[in-house]
Design an enzyme around this catalytic site. Sequence first.
Site, short mmCIF file in Angstrom:
data_model
loop_
_atom_site.label_atom_id
_atom_site.label_comp_id
_atom_site.label_asym_id
_atom_site.label_seq_id
_atom_site.Cartn_x
_atom_site.Cartn_y
_atom_site.Cartn_z
CG ASP A 212 -8.35 -0.97 5.02
OD1 ASP A 212 -9.38 -0.59 5.62
OD2 ASP A 212 -7.20 -0.86 5.50
CG ASP B 235 -9.31 6.87 11.85
OD1 ASP B 235 -8.19 6.86 11.30
OD2 ASP B 235 -9.65 6.01 12.68
CE LYS C 71 -6.29 5.88 3.55
NZ LYS C 71 -5.24 6.00 4.55
CG ASP D 274 -6.65 3.12 9.89
OD1 ASP D 274 -6.69 2.11 9.19
OD2 ASP D 274 -6.24 4.22 9.48
CD GLU E 96 -4.56 -1.47 2.30
OE1 GLU E 96 -3.39 -1.75 2.61
OE2 GLU E 96 -5.41 -1.10 3.13
CG HIS F 138 -8.76 1.88 2.61
ND1 HIS F 138 -7.52 1.51 2.16
CD2 HIS F 138 -8.58 2.35 3.86
CE1 HIS F 138 -6.63 1.72 3.10
NE2 HIS F 138 -7.25 2.22 4.15
CG HIS G 19 -5.66 -4.39 5.45
ND1 HIS G 19 -4.78 -3.38 5.15
CD2 HIS G 19 -4.93 -5.52 5.54
CE1 HIS G 19 -3.56 -3.88 5.06
NE2 HIS G 19 -3.63 -5.18 5.27
CD1 TRP H 75 -2.59 1.87 0.64
CD2 TRP H 75 -1.20 2.44 2.29
NE1 TRP H 75 -2.90 3.15 1.02
CE2 TRP H 75 -2.06 3.53 2.03
CE3 TRP H 75 -0.23 2.57 3.29
CZ2 TRP H 75 -1.99 4.74 2.74
CZ3 TRP H 75 -0.15 3.78 3.99
CH2 TRP H 75 -1.03 4.84 3.71
CG ASP I 215 -4.81 -1.66 8.46
OD1 ASP I 215 -4.12 -1.23 9.41
OD2 ASP I 215 -4.85 -1.09 7.35
#
Length: 418
Positions: free
Chosen positions: A259, A294, A228, A296, A226, A262, A286, A187, A326
């Site tokens: 992810d 955010d 985003k 995460d 990956e 994302h 992920h 990534w 993740d």
Amino acid sequence: MKEELVKKAYEVAKERYAELGVDTEKVLQQMQDFHLSLHCWQADDVHGFEVKEETELGSGLAVTGDFPGAARNMEELQMDILKAKSLIPGTHRLNLHEIYGDFKGKPVDRDEVTVEHFQSWIDWAKENNTLLDFNSSSFGHAKSGNLTLANPDKGIREFWIEHTKRCREISNAIGEAQGDPCIMNLWVHDGCKDVSVNHMMYRNILKNSLDEIFAKEQPMMKDCIEGKVFGMGLESFTVGSHDFYTAYAAKYNKILTIDTGHYHPTEVPGDKVSAVLPFIKELMLHVSRPVRWDSDHVTIMDDTTQDLFSEIVRAGALDRVHYGLDFFDGSINRIAAYVIGSRSAQKCMLKALLEPQQRIAELELAGEGYKVLGLLEELKAMPWQAVYDEFCVRNNVPVGESWMQDVDAYVAAVTSKR
Ligand code: RNT
Ligand code: ZN
């Protein structure tokens, strides 16, 4: 006492599910084969062990929170991971980032890293019966800037190409040592903060960089890529978008990383499973949780996670997916973050496996729409929790909230002294 209650509840649940045609013993077996890849970076807010003056994460990623007790070195990080693993049922992999090498207090730049910096990890993993995965690290470095592999500047671009090639070498060596392919995720944060016009150029550069990186066959590792939607400070344009990597993975036979943090807020990551699997052989996940800007936060049992795992099971794709986590929250106890995120992901998988899949599929084909809806709603309140508790008992880990006592004891004995 508690174990007896769990047993009783499980026996009842087993019968209730049997009535629906679901075999809980088979599902418990499947859960035993469901391995998460725990991300090492929740333990220390993605700091890693590089020797450098600037310890700010900066360029590309951001972690917030200053909860005390973060791991400060390899030994502490390994202890914390083992503690977390002891509170999560089943056996799980560990996902390393390049910046977590054993650099022994020496500055080793990203284009100098070799497998020797991971030998102690390989030994540790063997001792602790853990398989390793890997990630190249292009953020948080003086050369990270806004563009790495997509940088028109040849010198900077080649630095990151060299880094990523070395990471593939390391992953391959790890795979050989553990006798199981090491999954390496790539990534990069590359993008633009504001209006920009050279999009085709950046994407062509990124494509060429990837071609060069992947040119060498590395049989004991697997590449995943990956995308985003946007990164902090790079809000207007992302070179490695989801579309870019989906097309690349389909054309060049790479693993696509999904992810869950994302995508656009109304986009459903789980829907991507059946959309890409006809063209892409494997997926890496992920598992994370987006909140506003955010991506995460710690994974919980939300609709996004449930839907993702249900889609994988319904697609019959359990063995085509790698299950990485993740998230990195520095504002709560970090060991608890692992436990909550992992156990929540497992519960979503368990609920997905406990679905009487064939029956619902047939009802749908028979045009019995209300029954599909009705059954799926009833399933939400079925006693799946009793099956999860039984899974914990069989794996010798605390049932229900009692894992929190272990975390508190660990804080008292270990992390509060840091
Ligand atoms: C960042 C990506 C990436 C990182 C880790 C640390 O948005 O999700 O996977 O979180 O590599
Ligand atoms: Zn990610």
